[in-house]
Write a protein that holds these residues in place. Structure first.
Motif, mmCIF file in Angstrom:
data_model
loop_
_atom_site.group_PDB
_atom_site.id
_atom_site.type_symbol
_atom_site.label_atom_id
_atom_site.label_comp_id
_atom_site.label_asym_id
_atom_site.label_seq_id
_atom_site.Cartn_x
_atom_site.Cartn_y
_atom_site.Cartn_z
ATOM 1 N N GLU A 51 -1.184 0.777 -6.980
ATOM 2 C CA GLU A 51 -0.550 2.003 -7.467
ATOM 3 C C GLU A 51 -1.597 3.098 -7.638
ATOM 4 N N LEU A 52 -1.161 4.309 -7.313
ATOM 5 C CA LEU A 52 -2.069 5.452 -7.330
ATOM 6 C C LEU A 52 -2.452 5.821 -8.758
ATOM 7 N N THR A 53 -3.769 6.044 -8.989
ATOM 8 C CA THR A 53 -4.177 6.591 -10.282
ATOM 9 C C THR A 53 -4.772 7.989 -10.105
ATOM 10 N N SER A 54 -5.413 8.226 -8.939
ATOM 11 C CA SER A 54 -5.941 9.565 -8.677
ATOM 12 C C SER A 54 -5.862 9.832 -7.179
ATOM 13 N N PHE A 55 -5.084 10.829 -6.815
ATOM 14 C CA PHE A 55 -4.913 11.143 -5.397
ATOM 15 C C PHE A 55 -6.245 11.585 -4.797
ATOM 16 N N PHE A 103 -0.839 4.698 0.836
ATOM 17 C CA PHE A 103 -1.078 4.875 2.265
ATOM 18 C C PHE A 103 -0.090 5.833 2.917
ATOM 19 N N GLY A 104 1.133 5.903 2.407
ATOM 20 C CA GLY A 104 2.140 6.763 3.035
ATOM 21 C C GLY A 104 1.831 8.240 2.866
ATOM 22 N N ALA A 105 1.254 8.600 1.701
ATOM 23 C CA ALA A 105 1.018 10.013 1.408
ATOM 24 C C ALA A 105 0.138 10.703 2.460
ATOM 25 N N VAL A 132 0.805 -1.226 0.000
ATOM 26 C CA VAL A 132 0.000 0.000 0.000
ATOM 27 C C VAL A 132 0.840 1.280 0.000
ATOM 28 N N GLY A 133 2.187 1.131 0.081
ATOM 29 C CA GLY A 133 3.036 2.303 0.278
ATOM 30 C C GLY A 133 2.754 3.435 -0.690
ATOM 31 N N ASP A 134 2.447 3.087 -1.945
ATOM 32 C CA ASP A 134 2.249 4.127 -2.949
ATOM 33 C C ASP A 134 1.035 5.009 -2.622
ATOM 34 N N LEU A 179 -0.274 9.862 5.518
ATOM 35 C CA LEU A 179 0.462 9.926 6.786
ATOM 36 C C LEU A 179 1.452 11.092 6.768
ATOM 37 N N ALA A 180 2.144 11.250 5.632
ATOM 38 C CA ALA A 180 3.092 12.364 5.524
ATOM 39 C C ALA A 180 2.341 13.691 5.505
ATOM 40 N N ALA A 181 1.204 13.737 4.800
ATOM 41 C CA ALA A 181 0.413 14.965 4.744
ATOM 42 C C ALA A 181 -0.089 15.332 6.134
#
Lengths: 352, 439
Positions: B164-168, B91-93, B87-89, B95-97
């Motif tokens: 993999e992310l397709t739309s944030f 799930f991490g975003a 999920v890193g691609d 958390l960082a945000a």
């Protein structure tokens, strides 16, 4: 510069920011083990109380950014360093609550317990962060892609080289903390911190020289960038800040000494990062198995989205962080620790 | 016991213990912000006193919340390496945000709020309390968004062995984010209001003329009633409807609907047994579940029998946690409504029964939050990411059962100690006489 490299830099900036900011809190905490009286320890805590929490967020954000940008590194290294990480978390928990708890019950026994928790909870991370960096520089036992299986053990992490780097970081944080505390205090305590800073600097310099020499033997691959002019520019800046730190400390330029000491850790991290680039985590089984900014990264879309988030969020964050530091500039006010503020014992000043 | 079971147990302990604190600090942050505003604008020293008093409780809770949150941030990597890689691609975003947008804001202004009262103007000081509240509330958004993606993944595609992310935008605003976020935030506001009202009630029980107690209680009851209602209707209801649409297995499990049917009944009470899926001593209203979930009695609701065994969540725990949460949610409305009625009649200060009920109800919103979270997370099983990755396939392969067991015992003991200390300090500070008011 591609997105992966930008994120390599940004993670580096977060790590450096954490080392500069939480670095002085950890140093102050480690020094508090040797405070001469309970009142003196109150001053140590008061000097970092308003800002330590924000400083620690650099670590959390760094963890989040690593997860987002290089998830394979996050997953591989954290599960590989499992027990070491648990130890670090215990120390950070003890530290976080002790700053808050120590003054809440007016009993010497109670305060003593939390003072120990604060001191050891600061000293242990100061060493463990170095041990972690040492292991990464030495290379960690990861197998080939795509699984990058971990092939090491906990005790393998406590190798002489990593322990040496742990001592380097401990000496640095103690020096950095002493320089900070000197800036925030007056009189005998400030003078003593000046002497401690110089002593810690001497120890740090000797250990750092030894560690650099050991790196030549342990990780020769880190010296392949010596043809790159950037390497020499960074190295020159590192040397300059290494010279400036004791000079400013000796001549009593307290704030400049803190800037110089901050520059030391920043350039140390940058030199190490450039030497490893594009590897994030070299593998000790074979350099071909190293985790790099390309094989361990998220997709370009995620990296791009995260970059936008960072470009919006980080300037705002820096703005208010600087504002708060400016508000609390000057000497630590006795009685401005958690105890006073939380117990509401402080009389209202003329301003209110 | 195998490593997987221990890792799951450890996650439950870590997240459960951590989640005691954020709802209290989010809720208290807003109560502080309002009290400080009233103290500043109305030049009312009593509200400043209220602010100072509850700031102590806030600071203690915040510290333990931060300490336990550090573990959360890193636990995905240590215990759930396969999950983290998968999920890193995505799930991490968030958390960082959360760090960049919310947690920095909350922590930095928290320092200014607690320690800067005498160093900045009153306006800036109030602003710092607002930023603490805004930061805490935004923090919850990113965390709930990340967790909601696990519940109802969107904006992504499985490629190269990972999501993999397709739309944030689609990933963050996935179908369950907003219903869950509004439900969680209103629950947190209720939690904060109950702390303020309950502590104020304690001080009024000691001294019915306490001005501090009266003003704090009025604040707590007004705020508590509004959000206790909103939390259930519309937000709890919307969330349940969303679960019915997006995660029918979970819906069947929490509602105790074991066979698909039209005019499905709403189970008000029952004692579940599983396996076999069975509810005894059932009290139900025919057709109401179909009506509430899909707006018409004639709608068909899918029961648990429609799903293969290996895709069913645990039935007992989901049913029990969900139903107890609902009971508590209704109790909050009843109690706050009752207290508000007595407040309007001018009798609240002397109504020892209501005051006692308020005081003893302080821990209940925390319990409701725990139960709700349990229903949400256990109801997602056996998936760690709904329909994409099973929990049983997601833990760190290199971490042994002995290692997890060791750290589980270690953290279990630390949490017991921290929990006891937190409770001891909270009770001590809640019972303390407020510092004298001065403008």
């Amino acid at each position: 510069m591609d997105l992966n490299t930008i994120w390599f830099l940004l993670v580096g900036v977060l790590v450096a920011g954490y080392a500069v900011l939480d670095g002085f809190d950890l140093g102050v905490g480690a020094l508090s083990l040797f405070a001469r009286s309970s009142e003196e320890r109150d001053v140590y805590v008061a000097s970092i109380a308003p800002v330590w929490d924000g400083n620690e967020v650099w670590l959390l954000t760094g963890g989040g950014a690593l997860f987002a940008a290089f998830p394979i590194v996050y997953a591989t290294v954290f599960s590989g360093f499992y027990l070491a990480f648990m130890l670090l978390l215990v120390a950070l928990i003890a530290r976080a609550v002790s700053i808050e708890f120590r003054a809440l019950v007016p009993s010497p026994g109670w305060t003593k317990v939390w003072d120990w928790a604060f001191g050891l909870g600061s000293l242990l991370p100061a060493i463990l962060f170095g041990v972690a960096v040492g292991n990464v520089l030495r290379g960690v036992p990861i197998g080939p892609a795509p699984e990058f299986p971990w092939q090491g053990s906990f005790l393998g992490l406590l190798n002489p080289y990593a322990v040496l780097v742990g001592l380097v970081s401990c000496a640095f944080f103690v020096m950095h903390g002493a320089i900070y505390l000197r800036m925030k205090t007056d009189g005998e305590l400030a003078d003593r911190m000046g002497r401690i800073a110089l002593g810690a600097f001497a120890a740090f310099l000797a250990l750092y020289a030894a560690a650099t020499a050991a790196t030549v033997v342990v990780s020769p691959f880190l010296f392949q960038k010596t043809s790159n002019p950037l390497f020499w520019i960074l190295a020159a800046l590192l040397v300059a800040s290494l010279v400036a730190t004791p000079v400013f400390t000796k001549t009593g330029r307290k704030a400049l000494a803190f800037v110089a000491s901050s520059a030391v850790i920043v350039f140390m991290i940058l030199v190490a990062a450039l030497s490893a680039y594009p590897a994030l985590v070299p593998s000790s089984t074979s350099l071909a198995n190293s985790l790099t900014i390309y094989n361990a990264s998220s997709t370009p879309l995620t990296l791009y989205t995260m970059l936008v988030i960072a470009l919006i969020g980080v300037p705002i964050m820096l703005g208010y962080t600087i504002f708060v530091y400016v508000v609390f500039k000057g000497k630590a006010r006795p009685g401005e620790g958690y105890g006073a503020a939380v117990a509401g014992a402080k009389p209202a000043s003329a301003r209110r | 016991m195998d490593a997987l079971f221990l890792a799951r147990l450890q996650f439950a302990v870590t997240v459960g213990f951590h989640f005691i604190f954020p709802p209290i600090s989010i809720g208290l942050a807003w109560m502080l912000c309002i009290a400080e505003w009233l103290g500043w604008r109305k030049r009312d020293p009593v509200y400043v006193q209220v602010g100072r008093f509850f700031a102590k409780l806030f600071a203690i809770t915040f510290a333990v919340g931060v300490a336990t949150g550090i573990v959360m941030e890193f636990q995905f990597g240590t215990n759930w390496a396969v999950y983290s890689k998968f999920v890193g691609d995505i799930f991490g975003a968030p958390l960082a945000a959360e760090g960049v947008f919310a947690f920095f804001l909350e922590s930095t202004f928290m320092g200014l709020y607690i320690f800067g009262r005498d160093r900045v103007s009153k306006g800036v000081h109030w602003f710092s309390s607002l930023m603490v509240a805004v930061g805490a509330t935004m923090s919850a958004f990113w965390i709930v968004a990340a967790n909601s993606w696990q519940q109802t993944p969107a904006g992504s595609v499985v490629r190269n062995g990972r999501a993999e992310l397709t739309s944030f935008y689609d990933a963050i605003f996935n179908p369950s984010t907003m219903p869950r976020y509004l439900h969680v935030v209103t629950a947190s506001l209720v939690t904060g209001a109950f702390v303020v009202a309950g502590v104020a009630a304690y001080h009024l029980l000691k001294d019915k003329d306490s001005v501090f107690g009266r003003k704090a209680l009025r604040l707590g009851v007004a705020w508590g009633l509004v959000f206790a209602v909103l939390e259930v209707m519309p937000f709890g209801h919307f969330h349940a409807q969303q679960v019915a649409r997006t995660q029918p297995e979970k819906f069947a499990a929490i509602e105790g609907l074991y066979t698909s049917q039209t005019a499905a009944p709403l189970v008000l009470f029952g004692i579940p047994f599983s396996p076999p899926p069975l509810i005894k001593a059932k009290v139900e209203v025919p057709g109401l579940l179909s009506y509430m979930a899909f707006g018409s009695v004639g709608e068909r609701v899918r029961g648990i029998d429609e799903f293969p065994l290996e895709d069913r969540p645990p039935l007992w725990l989901t049913f029990v946690s969900f139903h107890n949460m609902v009971v508590l949610g209704l109790w909050f409305i009843a109690l706050m409504g009752w207290a508000a009625f007595r407040l309007f009649s001018g009798k609240l200060w002397e109504d020892r029964l209501v005051l006692k009920a308020l005081m003893w109800s302080i821990p209940l919103p925390v319990a409701a939050c725990q139960l709700g979270w349990m229903a949400a997370e256990v109801g997602r099983q056996p998936w760690i990411v709904y329909k994409l990755l099973r929990t049983s396939e997601a833990h760190s392969p290199t971490v042994t059962a002995a290692e997890v067991g060791f750290s589980l015992v270690l953290f279990g003991l630390i949490y017991l100690m921290l929990g006891a200390l937190w409770l001891f300090l909270m009770i001590k500070k809640a019972k303390a006489t407020p510092a004298p008011a001065h403008a």
